[in-house]
Enzyme design. Structure first.
Site, PDB file in Angstrom:
ATOM      1  N   ASP A 171       0.631  -1.245  -0.020  1.00 13.30           N
ATOM      2  CA  ASP A 171       0.079   0.208  -0.046  1.00 13.30           C
ATOM      3  C   ASP A 171       0.842   1.349   0.003  1.00 13.30           C
ATOM      4  OD1 ASP A 171      -2.784   0.936   0.424  1.00 13.30           O
ATOM      5  OD2 ASP A 171      -1.836   2.064   2.306  1.00 13.30           O
ATOM      6  N   GLU A 216       1.992  -0.640  -4.688  1.00  9.33           N
ATOM      7  CA  GLU A 216       0.990   0.404  -5.125  1.00  9.33           C
ATOM      8  C   GLU A 216       1.585   1.990  -4.986  1.00  9.33           C
ATOM      9  OE1 GLU A 216      -3.111   3.018  -4.013  1.00  9.33           O
ATOM     10  OE2 GLU A 216      -1.719   2.579  -2.460  1.00  9.33           O
TER      11      GLU A 216
HETATM   12  C1  NOJ Z   1      -4.325   3.054  -0.878  1.00  4.38           C
HETATM   13  C2  NOJ Z   1      -5.354   1.988  -0.830  1.00  4.38           C
HETATM   14  O1  NOJ Z   1      -5.802   1.500  -2.059  1.00  4.38           O
HETATM   15  C3  NOJ Z   1      -6.732   2.931  -0.332  1.00  4.38           C
HETATM   16  O2  NOJ Z   1      -7.775   2.222  -0.372  1.00  4.38           O
HETATM   17  C4  NOJ Z   1      -6.398   3.579   0.901  1.00  4.38           C
HETATM   18  O3  NOJ Z   1      -7.456   4.301   1.389  1.00  4.38           O
HETATM   19  C5  NOJ Z   1      -5.027   4.372   1.215  1.00  4.38           C
HETATM   20  N1  NOJ Z   1      -3.909   3.465   0.448  1.00  4.38           N
HETATM   21  C6  NOJ Z   1      -4.476   4.451   2.594  1.00  4.38           C
HETATM   22  O4  NOJ Z   1      -4.024   3.308   3.109  1.00  4.38           O
END
Ligand code: NOJ
Length: 548
Positions: free
Chosen positions: A207, A265
């Site tokens: 993440d 990500e």
């Molecule tokens: C990216 C995630 O995909 C999202 O759903 C989340 O709100 C944020 N990161 C914070 O963790």
């Protein structure tokens, strides 16, 4: 049934299906999806033909941000099951040859995490507080936040405690940012990764992988100055030193046989992505360019070319994504009829469904979504699918304010609807009240309300319908598996509005972005996203064919 092979490169061209566990399937009638619910539907995933499942967070959480606010990274939320349920689910997936990827959230913990509780209980300047980012405020009495930085969900990125100190949260106040300069923070995450890898997890989705490492040297820059900083110079975005963290992770991943994979990500500019995808770092990175691409042949051509080049540069493969739990489902996105700002940006749905000027042409959206999906699935690299897209689900807009959950909605006073509309529990059958999501009678309704139109897009309704979205996905994934030989792609010259590529072995994919029909080249049609007429490919259509 087969156990996943030991092939270390399995992820390079995998089709990965994202499960948002709370909304996939509820096994015990509490209105919340759970791990036993995933296990109960492994047959669906096997029939669909996916190679892996990525589970969004299933850890204990107060759900301030859909589970991305984690209390304990080495446990399962009680309402979703327990570690035994996790093991049983993993075993069932593995028995069907489906690998398991879990979500790791390193930028922040929840405010209920033992570390943050300890920080709150400790003195300013203490070791416990140093695990997070605490600062004094500005102004005579320190009542102004330390900087004007904004949280990703709207509002300030700092929250003040009763003792007058402020802490940093790039997301919700319930998600305090960690201090990655600390050795104990780094070691703890290595333990978390090993905990899941030892349980047989095959990979990790990381993440906001670009945010961990920060340079918070005083004076802190303001927002205007931050905006001028790029390429590793930003205070908290995409700093080069973040790859030192991932180099340690990589050593851990490579100590397993087969090595564990990871996918970053990281919403960074394309030219910075290759670092995350390099074999010394996480190994693969999400490419979100198709999420922001308009329905336009030139843009798609450029995005595909650029990402295949970047993947080659990093030694990885590209990733392709049309939908996930943060963006508008793609059949709705392609049907938006008025200029809607940046409707595909993370969590950003400006006035969508609120502004009467903005409507969704669902027929057009569905047609284009089918064409986009077939083009994506013909590309080399891995394709990430989001639960429910195989059913052709649209974004659910009709959710009352008091039923909404996304902090984006609340922190912007409803100006941004947020992401609840793509997180509505799945319709497995056509029967209300829960469309097969929960066993009936259930103790509680699905945690987000399902619309009546879900009946027409349920798994039950689509299973035996050869024209359904589900049938298209099943056929496409089977053909992809059969035909994909190598990672090559060659461009075939085509007129404006048309993208035509050929993969090794003579597997052609032609997409007509419209508006006029184009001639279907000689060959045997393998699959099309909709009807073809008189040797023509109509507008908004993709066709797969093999050379005659
Ligand atoms: C990216 C995630 O995909 C999202 O759903 C989340 O709100 C944020 N990161 C914070 O963790």
């Amino acid at each position: 049934m087969s156990l996943p092979s030991a092939d270390a490169d399995w992820w390079r061209n995998a089709v990965v299906y994202q499960v948002y566990p709370r909304s996939f399937a509820d096994s015990d009638g509490d209105g919340i999806g759970d791990l036993d619910g995933v296990r109960a539907h492994v047959d669906h995933l096997a029939r669909l033909g996916v190679d892996a499942v990525w589970l969004s967070p299933f850890y204990p959480s107060a759900l301030a941000d859909g589970g991305y606010d984690i209390d304990d990274h080495r446990d399962v939320a009680p309402e979703l099951g327990d570690l035994a349920a996790f093991d049983a689910m993993t075993a069932a997936l593995h028995e069907h040859g489906i690998r398991v990827i879990v979500d790791i959230v390193p930028n922040h913990t929840s405010d209920r995490h033992r570390w943050f509780r300890a920080a709150l209980a400790a003195e300013p300047g203490s070791d416990e507080r140093d695990r997070y980012v605490f600062r004094q405020g500005r102004g005579a009495d320190g009542s102004e936040p330390p900087t004007d930085w904004e949280s990703d969900f709207g509002g300030p990125a700092w929250t003040r405690l009763d003792d007058g100190w402020w802490y940093l949260h790039l997301f919700a106040p319930e998600q305090p940012d960690l201090n990655w300069d600390r050795r104990d923070v780094r070691d703890d995450y290595l333990e978390t990764l090993a905990f899941w890898a030892d349980r047989g997890v095959d990979g990790f989705r990381v993440d906001v992988a670009n945010l961990l490492v920060k340079d918070l040297t005083e004076p802190l820059p303001d927002r205007a100055e931050l905006a001028t900083r790029t390429d590793g110079n930003h205070a908290y975005e995409d700093r080069d030193a973040v790859h030192e963290v991932y180099a340690e992770w990589r050593t851990l991943f490579d100590s397993y046989d087969p090595p564990r994979m990871a996918v970053a990500e990281a919403w960074v500019p394309a030219h910075r992505r290759a670092r995350y995808a390099s074999p010394e770092s996480l190994g693969q990175a999400f490419n979100f360019d198709l999420l922001t691409a308009p329905w336009d042949a030139e843009t798609w051509r450029r995005v595909i070319e650029e990402n295949l080049d970047l993947a080659a540069e990093s030694g990885s493969t590209s990733t392709w994504v049309l939908s996930n739990h943060d963006v508008i489902r793609h059949p709705s996105r392609y049907g938006i009829t008025a200029a809607a700002g940046q409707p595909n940006e993370i969590g950003y749905i400006p006035a969508f469904g609120v502004d009467p000027e903005i409507t969704v042409d669902t027929a057009l959206g569905a047609t284009r979504a089918r064409a986009a999906t077939l083009l994506m699935l013909a590309l080399p690299g891995s394709a990430y699918l989001y639960q429910g897209e195989e059913l052709g689900l649209f974004e659910v807009v009709e959710i009352d304010a008091d039923k909404r959950q996304d902090p984006t909605f609340f922190r912007t006073g409803g100006e941004r609807l947020g992401r609840d509309g793509c997180r509505v529990p799945l319709p497995w059958t056509s029967a209300p009240p829960s469309y097969g999501f929960s066993p009936e009678p259930a103790a509680a309704p699905p945690h987000l309300p399902q619309p009546a139109w879900f009946a027409d897009l349920s798994l039950e309704r689509e299973t035996d319908d050869p024209t359904s979205s589900l049938s298209l996905y099943v056929a496409a994934l089977a053909l992809r598996r059969e035909r994909a030989a190598g990672e090559g792609l060659t461009w075939v010259p085509a007129g404006p509005g048309v993208v035509h590529v050929v993969r090794p072995g003579g597997w052609h994919c032609l997409t007509n972005f419209g508006p006029e029909p184009v001639a279907l080249p000689e060959g045997e049609v393998l699959l099309a996203s909709g009807p073809l007429a008189d040797g023509l490919v109509p507008a908004d259509r993709t066709v797969w064919f093999r050379e005659a």
